[in-house]
Design an enzyme around this catalytic site. Structure first.
Site, short mmCIF file in Angstrom:
data_model
loop_
_atom_site.label_atom_id
_atom_site.label_comp_id
_atom_site.label_asym_id
_atom_site.label_seq_id
_atom_site.Cartn_x
_atom_site.Cartn_y
_atom_site.Cartn_z
N LYS A 1 3.96 6.44 -12.96
CA LYS A 1 2.65 6.40 -12.30
C LYS A 1 2.15 7.39 -11.49
O LYS A 1 0.88 7.63 -11.50
CB LYS A 1 2.78 5.10 -11.19
CG LYS A 1 1.76 4.82 -10.32
CD LYS A 1 0.53 4.29 -10.98
CE LYS A 1 -0.65 4.13 -10.37
NZ LYS A 1 -0.48 3.10 -9.37
N PRO B 1 0.87 -1.26 0.04
CA PRO B 1 0.09 -0.07 -0.07
C PRO B 1 0.90 1.37 -0.11
O PRO B 1 0.41 2.29 -0.48
CB PRO B 1 -0.90 0.02 1.37
CG PRO B 1 -0.92 -1.68 1.39
CD PRO B 1 0.56 -2.10 1.23
#
Length: 317
Positions: free
Chosen positions: A190, A85
């Protein structure tokens, strides 16, 4: 029907696994779960670990080996994919007391598909290199739906000579595997993508809300947008208005998909990078603040497209 599909998948995987070497997979959450399953479908024996043991149970049923720590994964596999995460999670999994680097083998290929700070990727790469192994960052785009379908886009940073070895695994989980440059450039691509995604989702939500209040039918408005110059992924593939599209989080009370907390985290990474490079990103900054407010007002666990609902309720904005 589901039981039959499961039995067929398991038997096909068992036959194919004999010819391929094991791949470690650490992090079996919303994204990691379907990614690891696609490796199994392509015949790779998976050695799995997740901090939540219950996430591993179905992989045991599919024939995967389940371990007690990232270090145990590194002891059994010389190719490992991590899907975590945040930056602190990645640091712990790689360098912690029971981390990968405690038992990593020389020559191992370590691929991190988490979305983390590019500077953290670079530090991890240095630590991995000292152990005689190779680190590549390969964050993904496409969301849970693309992860399930095996249609993710991977943005890869690292030593170019190792790209083909990484692509062999990544192509089992994605339809696009793009080499971006040295370690950290995958993360850079990203966070740039996700900043644009957040901005376009907010713009789509604002537009749909305005059109509805002006008396337009939301399906009609979406149809018009998607045949006009305002068309974008947020309008034609992931529309945030309930009832406009099937199979998206807005059709399921904004459950599943890409969480608001994760979007806020990614926008925070973009802000750090913008500050470090002295890059003006006024819309990115505003998007970050909106998603942070959403987290504080009960939307943290909902999909990021819930910004439509948030804006409808926050007329004072």
């Amino acid at each position: 029907m589901e039981i039959l599909i499961f039995i067929v998948l398991k038997s096909v995987c068992s036959r194919a696994m004999a010819s391929k070497t094991p791949v470690g997979f650490i992090g079996l959450g919303n994204m990691g779960n379907p990614m690891a399953k696609n490796l199994i479908k392509h015949g790779y024996p998976v050695i799995a670990y997740d901090v939540f043991p219950e996430a591993c149970k179905e992989f045991q049923d599919l024939g995967a080996q389940v371990t007690d720590s990232p270090a145990d994964v590194a002891e059994r596999a010389d190719r490992i994919i991590t899907m975590l995460p945040s930056s602190p999670n990645a640091i712990e999994v790689y360098t912690g007391a029971n981390g990968i680097l405690k038992k990593v083998k020389k020559g191992s290929l370590l691929i991190d598909s988490s979305t983390i700070d590019p500077s953290v990727s670079k530090e991890l790469a240095k630590a991995v290199e000292k152990m005689g192994a190779v680190f590549m960052d390969a964050p993904v785009s496409g969301g849970v739906g693309a992860a399930r379908a095996g249609n993710l886009t991977f943005m890869v940073g690292g030593v170019e000579q190792e790209f083909d070895a990484a692509k062999e695994l990544l192509i089992c989980m994605g339809s696009n595997v793009v080499y971006c440059g040295e370690v950290g450039t995958g993360q850079a691509a990203k966070i740039c993508n996700n900043m644009l995604l957040a901005i376009s989702m907010i713009g789509t939500a604002e537009t749909m809300n305005l059109g509805i209040r002006l008396g337009l039918d939301p399906k009609l408005l979406a149809k018009i947008l998607n045949m006009s110059s305002g068309r974008c992924w947020s309008s034609d593939t992931y529309n945030p208005v309930p009832g406009v599209m099937e199979g998206v989080p807005s059709a399921n009370n904004y459950q599943g998909g890409f969480g608001t907390t994760l979007m806020a985290k990614d926008l925070g990474l973009a802000q750090i990078s913008a500050t470090n490079t002295k890059t003006p990103v006024p819309l990115g900054s505003q998007a970050h603040q909106i998603y942070r407010m959403m987290c504080a007002k009960g939307y943290a666990l909902k999909d990021f497209s819930a910004v439509f609902q948030f804006l409808r309720e926050e007329e004072s904005l």
